[in-house]
Design an enzyme around this catalytic site. Structure first.
Site, PDB file in Angstrom:
ATOM      1  N   CYS A  67       0.831  -1.214   0.000  1.00  0.00           N
ATOM      2  CA  CYS A  67       0.000   0.000   0.000  1.00  0.00           C
ATOM      3  C   CYS A  67       0.862   1.260   0.000  1.00  0.00           C
ATOM      4  CB  CYS A  67      -0.937   0.003   1.197  1.00  0.00           C
ATOM      5  SG  CYS A  67      -0.068  -0.316   2.732  1.00  0.00           S
ATOM      6  N   GLU A 126      -3.447   3.697  -8.235  1.00  0.00           N
ATOM      7  CA  GLU A 126      -2.656   2.666  -7.556  1.00  0.00           C
ATOM      8  C   GLU A 126      -2.631   1.419  -8.439  1.00  0.00           C
ATOM      9  OE1 GLU A 126      -4.378   0.636  -4.119  1.00  0.00           O
ATOM     10  OE2 GLU A 126      -2.461   0.893  -3.099  1.00  0.00           O
TER      11      GLU A 126
HETATM   12  P1  NAD Z   1      -9.951  -5.414  -1.497  1.00  0.00           P
HETATM   13  O1  NAD Z   1     -10.580  -4.151  -1.077  1.00  0.00           O
HETATM   14  O2  NAD Z   1     -10.334  -6.023  -2.785  1.00  0.00           O
HETATM   15  O3  NAD Z   1     -10.213  -6.554  -0.399  1.00  0.00           O
HETATM   16  C1  NAD Z   1      -9.813  -6.406   0.942  1.00  0.00           C
HETATM   17  C2  NAD Z   1     -10.681  -7.289   1.804  1.00  0.00           C
HETATM   18  O4  NAD Z   1     -12.027  -6.817   1.728  1.00  0.00           O
HETATM   19  C3  NAD Z   1     -10.726  -8.767   1.393  1.00  0.00           C
HETATM   20  O5  NAD Z   1     -10.752  -9.563   2.557  1.00  0.00           O
HETATM   21  C4  NAD Z   1     -12.045  -8.860   0.652  1.00  0.00           C
HETATM   22  O6  NAD Z   1     -12.603 -10.141   0.701  1.00  0.00           O
HETATM   23  C5  NAD Z   1     -12.902  -7.882   1.436  1.00  0.00           C
HETATM   24  N1  NAD Z   1     -14.049  -7.337   0.699  1.00  0.00           N
HETATM   25  C6  NAD Z   1     -14.190  -7.171  -0.635  1.00  0.00           C
HETATM   26  N2  NAD Z   1     -15.412  -6.644  -0.920  1.00  0.00           N
HETATM   27  C7  NAD Z   1     -16.037  -6.467   0.271  1.00  0.00           C
HETATM   28  C8  NAD Z   1     -17.305  -5.937   0.643  1.00  0.00           C
HETATM   29  N3  NAD Z   1     -18.174  -5.496  -0.261  1.00  0.00           N
HETATM   30  N4  NAD Z   1     -17.603  -5.880   1.948  1.00  0.00           N
HETATM   31  C9  NAD Z   1     -16.749  -6.292   2.883  1.00  0.00           C
HETATM   32  N5  NAD Z   1     -15.530  -6.830   2.588  1.00  0.00           N
HETATM   33  C10 NAD Z   1     -15.179  -6.900   1.303  1.00  0.00           C
HETATM   34  O7  NAD Z   1      -8.389  -5.167  -1.429  1.00  0.00           O
HETATM   35  P2  NAD Z   1      -7.225  -6.203  -1.787  1.00  0.00           P
HETATM   36  O8  NAD Z   1      -7.148  -6.306  -3.277  1.00  0.00           O
HETATM   37  O9  NAD Z   1      -7.363  -7.443  -0.976  1.00  0.00           O
HETATM   38  O10 NAD Z   1      -5.947  -5.439  -1.215  1.00  0.00           O
HETATM   39  C11 NAD Z   1      -5.269  -4.486  -1.930  1.00  0.00           C
HETATM   40  C12 NAD Z   1      -5.608  -3.102  -1.415  1.00  0.00           C
HETATM   41  O11 NAD Z   1      -5.350  -3.025  -0.015  1.00  0.00           O
HETATM   42  C13 NAD Z   1      -4.760  -2.036  -2.050  1.00  0.00           C
HETATM   43  O12 NAD Z   1      -5.558  -0.939  -2.402  1.00  0.00           O
HETATM   44  C14 NAD Z   1      -3.800  -1.649  -0.933  1.00  0.00           C
HETATM   45  O13 NAD Z   1      -3.284  -0.359  -1.034  1.00  0.00           O
HETATM   46  C15 NAD Z   1      -4.629  -1.843   0.277  1.00  0.00           C
HETATM   47  N6  NAD Z   1      -3.782  -2.030   1.472  1.00  0.00           N
HETATM   48  C16 NAD Z   1      -3.667  -0.989   2.355  1.00  0.00           C
HETATM   49  C17 NAD Z   1      -2.847  -1.110   3.476  1.00  0.00           C
HETATM   50  C18 NAD Z   1      -2.685   0.036   4.454  1.00  0.00           C
HETATM   51  O14 NAD Z   1      -2.149  -0.185   5.523  1.00  0.00           O
HETATM   52  N7  NAD Z   1      -3.124   1.240   4.131  1.00  0.00           N
HETATM   53  C19 NAD Z   1      -2.152  -2.298   3.687  1.00  0.00           C
HETATM   54  C20 NAD Z   1      -2.290  -3.342   2.770  1.00  0.00           C
HETATM   55  C21 NAD Z   1      -3.121  -3.185   1.656  1.00  0.00           C
END
Ligand code: NAD
Length: 491
Positions: free
Chosen positions: A285, A384
């Site tokens: 991230c 991103e």
């Molecule tokens: P994502 O938003 O697709 O999914 C994250 C989580 O949310 C997963 O467990 C997924 O199953 C769940 N999810 C998806 N749709 C949902 C909904 N409608 N309701 C509730 N939960 C739902 O993200 P990703 O692809 O897994 O991760 C990548 C993203 O995470 C990137 O944007 C990255 O920047 C961010 N990230 C941020 C940090 C931080 O500390 N700021 C750290 C790691 C990753």
């Protein structure tokens, strides 16, 4: 193989009996199936967490909870090697990185064990108020049941960042790992079972975001939602939390800038630029994916950067010497390749990489890519990508560099490199980002606050701030005046 849900201290089959495949990103082969949790399963988990909270965990002392967290850390450290291998097979990252993550996750449980113990001393502190007839004390009480949703880029570490502070605070947790990388969270549940953590304190429900994830965000029995993931999902979760006025914290995406001034050492800059964008295949991230180089140093720096990037060994994460593994999934591979294709089609110059390496016909491998001078309004520069793609632009002076760095809807992290400490400090202070690195990029410490400004999120994790996420602050005010209050009832 664990293919069940961990609810109320027991392994249970999913309500509807559905399962999801988990793939090895280095080959695309299915490693195993995991349970697809449903709304019903989430409901069971939230109820179990509530019973555990009301039944004792919520009133336990910080010292007791500290002992449980230490026991978890100890149990995890006994599995350290197998956990690191599991993380590589599930996520794809190189083994040395996975070892680093597992050690950090264990360190996170140890750190919050200390903070749990220290919480006992923070309890019932008296607060001087302006009227001596009143005595006020401050309590920090656990928030209740926490619903925690995490992404796939640091599977066990993100679980630790969520679960450790929640349990330290006296909250109970329902954790929903990413459907792409659920395996190490299930091992965390197995650790909880082995140490005999009271039933319901930690529940792990695997499943899809659109089913288990959204059921967790909408459940009225959840007091606190803690989410790490993408901006669109974060926005959905915030909307759903608003209906119930749930306490919420969001750690979202980024497009972090790395400013290199012309007095910086080229070698040191190249080292940290590479670390900032290619660690974990750029699926970080806080990845410093926008490089801003002062024009006078740009030719030398870019030449060295491209030369070093071409030397990065790419391959399956378990192979010795590999520095860049596969992306996590076919979906992520398609997304990253889409940005690369679009970038080339819209005129940005691809200096190196951005292709599937010829020797890796299977799996989700993309060679590390560097683009020169994408347009300021291009998707490459603004969005991103979450992959091994670096974009470079040049700047002329300090003010221009700061302006370009801050011209983003994200505000998670930033880095600045300069031999002039005054300039580095000045620029660091001007960056609109929650984390700024000076003469480095990416070092992360459990003691220091983590989180972003603008679209990068709300709130901070780690450190004392991480614990405060799961605490309610309460004032208890007592009348101790010698005389009756005497407003309505006159003597
Ligand atoms: P994502 O938003 O697709 O999914 C994250 C989580 O949310 C997963 O467990 C997924 O199953 C769940 N999810 C998806 N749709 C949902 C909904 N409608 N309701 C509730 N939960 C739902 O993200 P990703 O692809 O897994 O991760 C990548 C993203 O995470 C990137 O944007 C990255 O920047 C961010 N990230 C941020 C940090 C931080 O500390 N700021 C750290 C790691 C990753």
């Amino acid at each position: 193989m664990r293919d069940q849900l961990y609810i109320n201290g027991q392994w249970v089959s999913p309500d509807l009996g559905n399962y999801l495949p988990v793939q090895d990103p280095a080959t695309g082969e299915v490693l195993q199936q995991v349970a697809a949790g449903t709304e019903e399963d989430i409901d069971h988990a939230v109820r179990a967490a509530r019973r555990a909270f009301d039944g004792g965990w919520g009133q336990s002392s910080g010292a007791e909870r500290g002992q449980w967290l230490r026991a978890l850390a100890k149990d995890l450290s006994e599995q350290q090697d197998s956990l690191a291998h599991l993380e590589v097979r599930d996520n794809g990252k190189p083994l040395p990185e996975a070892r680093w993550d597992i050690a950090d996750a264990i360190g996170c449980f140890e750190y919050y064990a200390e903070l749990a113990e220290a919480l006992d001393d923070r309890q019932d502190q008296s607060l001087a108020v302006s009227d001596a007839r009143f005595r006020c004390r401050i309590r920090h009480e656990p928030v209740g049941v926490a619903g925690q949703i995490i992404p796939w880029n640091y599977p066990l570490l993100m679980a630790a960042w969520k679960v450790a502070p929640a349990l330290a605070a006296g909250a109970t947790a329902v954790l929903k790992p990413s459907e792409l990388t659920p395996l190490s969270a299930l091992e965390l549940a197995a650790s909880a079972e082995r140490i005999g953590l009271p039933a319901g304190v930690l529940n792990v429900v695997t499943g899809l975001g659109s089913e288990a994830g959204s059921a967790l965000t909408e459940h009225p029995g959840v007091d606190k939602l803690a989410f790490t993931g993408s901006v669109p999902t974060g926005a959905k979760i915030m909307t759903s939390a608003a209906r119930d006025i749930k306490n919420i914290s969001l750690e979202l995406g980024g497009k972090s800038a790395f400013i290199v001034f012309d007095d910086a050492s080229v070698d040191a800059a190249v080292e940290w630029i590479l670390f900032g964008i290619f660690w974990n295949q750029g699926q970080v991230c806080s990845a410093t994916s926008r490089l801003l180089v002062q024009d006078s140093i740009a030719p030398r720096l870019i030449e060295r950067l491209v030369e070093q990037t071409r030397r990065i060994t790419i391959g399956p994460g378990l192979e010795p010497g590999v520095l860049l593994g596969p992306l996590v999934s076919q979906g992520q591979y398609d997304k990253v390749m889409g940005y690369i294709d679009q970038g080339q089609a819209t005129g940005a110059r691809l200096l190196t990489g951005g292709q599937r390496p010829a020797h890796l016909p299977r799996g989700y491998f993309v060679s590390p890519a560097i683009f020169d001078e994408p347009a300021l309004d291009s998707a490459l520069w603004r969005e991103e990508i979450f992959g091994p793609v670096l974009c470079i632009k040049r700047f002329h002076n300090e003010a221009q560099a700061v302006q370009m760095a801050n011209a983003s809807r994200f505000g998670l992290a930033a880095a600045v490199m300069s031999a002039d400490p005054e300039r580095a400090t000045r620029v660091a202070n001007l960056m609109r980002a929650g984390i700024v690195w000076v003469n480095c990029s990416q070092p992360t410490f459990v003691e220091a606050p983590w989180g972003g400004m603008k679209h990068s999120g709300i709130g901070r994790e780690l450190g004392q701030w991480g614990l405060d996420n799961y605490l309610e602050v309460k004032q208890v005010t007592e009348y101790v005046g010698a005389e009756p209050w005497g407003w309505y009832l006159k003597p």
